[in-house]
Scaffold this motif. Structure first.
Motif, PDB file in Angstrom:
ATOM      1  N   GLU A 208      60.770  23.622  79.832  1.00  0.00           N
ATOM      2  CA  GLU A 208      60.128  23.839  78.520  1.00  0.00           C
ATOM      3  C   GLU A 208      60.603  22.763  77.549  1.00  0.00           C
ATOM      4  O   GLU A 208      61.801  22.554  77.392  1.00  0.00           O
ATOM      5  CB  GLU A 208      60.512  25.240  78.014  1.00  0.00           C
ATOM      6  N   ASP A 209      59.654  22.078  76.911  1.00  0.00           N
ATOM      7  CA  ASP A 209      60.035  20.992  75.997  1.00  0.00           C
ATOM      8  C   ASP A 209      60.231  21.464  74.555  1.00  0.00           C
ATOM      9  O   ASP A 209      60.820  20.749  73.752  1.00  0.00           O
ATOM     10  CB  ASP A 209      58.998  19.856  76.034  1.00  0.00           C
ATOM     11  N   GLU A 210      59.709  22.621  74.217  1.00  0.00           N
ATOM     12  CA  GLU A 210      59.916  23.127  72.848  1.00  0.00           C
ATOM     13  C   GLU A 210      61.243  23.859  72.784  1.00  0.00           C
ATOM     14  O   GLU A 210      61.407  24.926  73.380  1.00  0.00           O
ATOM     15  CB  GLU A 210      58.781  24.059  72.442  1.00  0.00           C
TER      16      GLU A 210
ATOM     17  N   ASP B  26      56.473  25.657  81.697  1.00  0.00           N
ATOM     18  CA  ASP B  26      55.507  25.424  80.627  1.00  0.00           C
ATOM     19  C   ASP B  26      54.425  24.483  81.154  1.00  0.00           C
ATOM     20  O   ASP B  26      54.696  23.608  81.974  1.00  0.00           O
ATOM     21  CB  ASP B  26      56.236  24.806  79.422  1.00  0.00           C
TER      22      ASP B  26
ATOM     23  N   MET C 149      52.219  22.443  79.185  1.00  0.00           N
ATOM     24  CA  MET C 149      52.194  21.161  78.446  1.00  0.00           C
ATOM     25  C   MET C 149      53.599  20.591  78.382  1.00  0.00           C
ATOM     26  O   MET C 149      54.434  21.043  77.596  1.00  0.00           O
ATOM     27  CB  MET C 149      51.683  21.391  77.026  1.00  0.00           C
TER      28      MET C 149
HETATM   29 CA    CA Z   1      55.160  22.406  75.930  1.00  0.00          CA
END
Ligand code: CA
Length: 229
Positions: free
Chosen positions: A8-10, A52, A54
């Motif tokens: 997850e990038d967030e 995730d 995106m």
């Molecule tokens: Ca994302």
């Protein structure tokens, strides 16, 4: 303890997921982009992955496909876009489940637990294709040296296992302590026969619902013991 990978990038979402899963006693690792996720997925020996869609460097769909070439552990996709759901359903990407943002962390934890339980029961069924003894509530896998009582795995020591195996291979036969000692303890005639009694007591504590009133390994007064069928 099950080990989970979150890709997850967030940061805020990743931290929230991690907190909730750790509170539920899972061990959690975090990857912040697709490439790092791929690397960890292949090397980290995870029980489940939360992915995730995106992501920078490699999107979640591509990553899912690549992980699936190598592993069949449960994978949950997380998406913010409605269009993604159709894609997940339509492409047969090999996701076990998906969850849409925003979601409640409690729901995520519940889904994770459900998938881990399901996966674990599949694994156990597979293990039982080998040499398995099944007497009433006890399943004993000779090859994997695992014992399940009413579906629950019991950890036995080597000699406890050997003793139970001998009993289950000779159900309803009565054996004296001396005979059990000879059979299970490598014919070491000069050893201490009292160890048989100790092991039977420990074994009963692990496999019997009420060790004082055993239903499997019963005492035949004046003779010895037998495994009741
Ligand atoms: Ca994302």
């Amino acid at each position: 303890m099950a080990k989970i990978l979150i890709v997850e990038d967030e940061e805020a979402i990743a931290d929230l997921e991690k907190d909730y899963l750790e509170n539920a006693s899972f061990q959690v690792d975090l990857a912040i982009d697709g490439e790092q996720g791929y690397h960890l997925a292949l090397t980290g020996k995870y029980d489940l992955i939360i992915l995730d869609v995106m992501l920078p460097k490699m999107d979640g769909f591509t990553l899912l496909k690549k992980i699936r070439e190598d592993q069949n552990i449960p994978i949950l996709l997380v998406t913010a876009k409605k269009e993604d759901i159709d894609k997940i359903r339509g492409l047969g990407l090999g996701a076990d489940d998906y969850i849409t943002k925003p979601f409640s962390p409690g729901e995520l934890v519940a889904r994770v637990k459900a998938h881990l339980n399901r996966y674990q029961s599949i694994i156990e069924d597979r293990d039982f294709t080998g040499d398995v003894l099944h007497i009433r509530g006890i399943k004993l896998d000779k090859t994997a040296r695992r014992v399940f009582v009413s579906g629950q795995e019991k950890r036995l020591t080597t000699k406890e296992f050997d003793l139970l195996l001998f009993f289950m291979e000779h159900p309803n036969q009565v054996f004296t302590k001396e005979e059990l000692f000879k059979e299970v303890w490598d014919n070491d005639y000069y050893g201490d026969i009292a160890t048989v009694v100790v092991h039977i007591k420990k074994l009963r504590e692990k496999i019997e619902a009420d060790p004082v009133n055993p239903q499997y390994i019963v005492t035949v007064w004046g003779c010895g013991y037998r495994f009741k069928v």
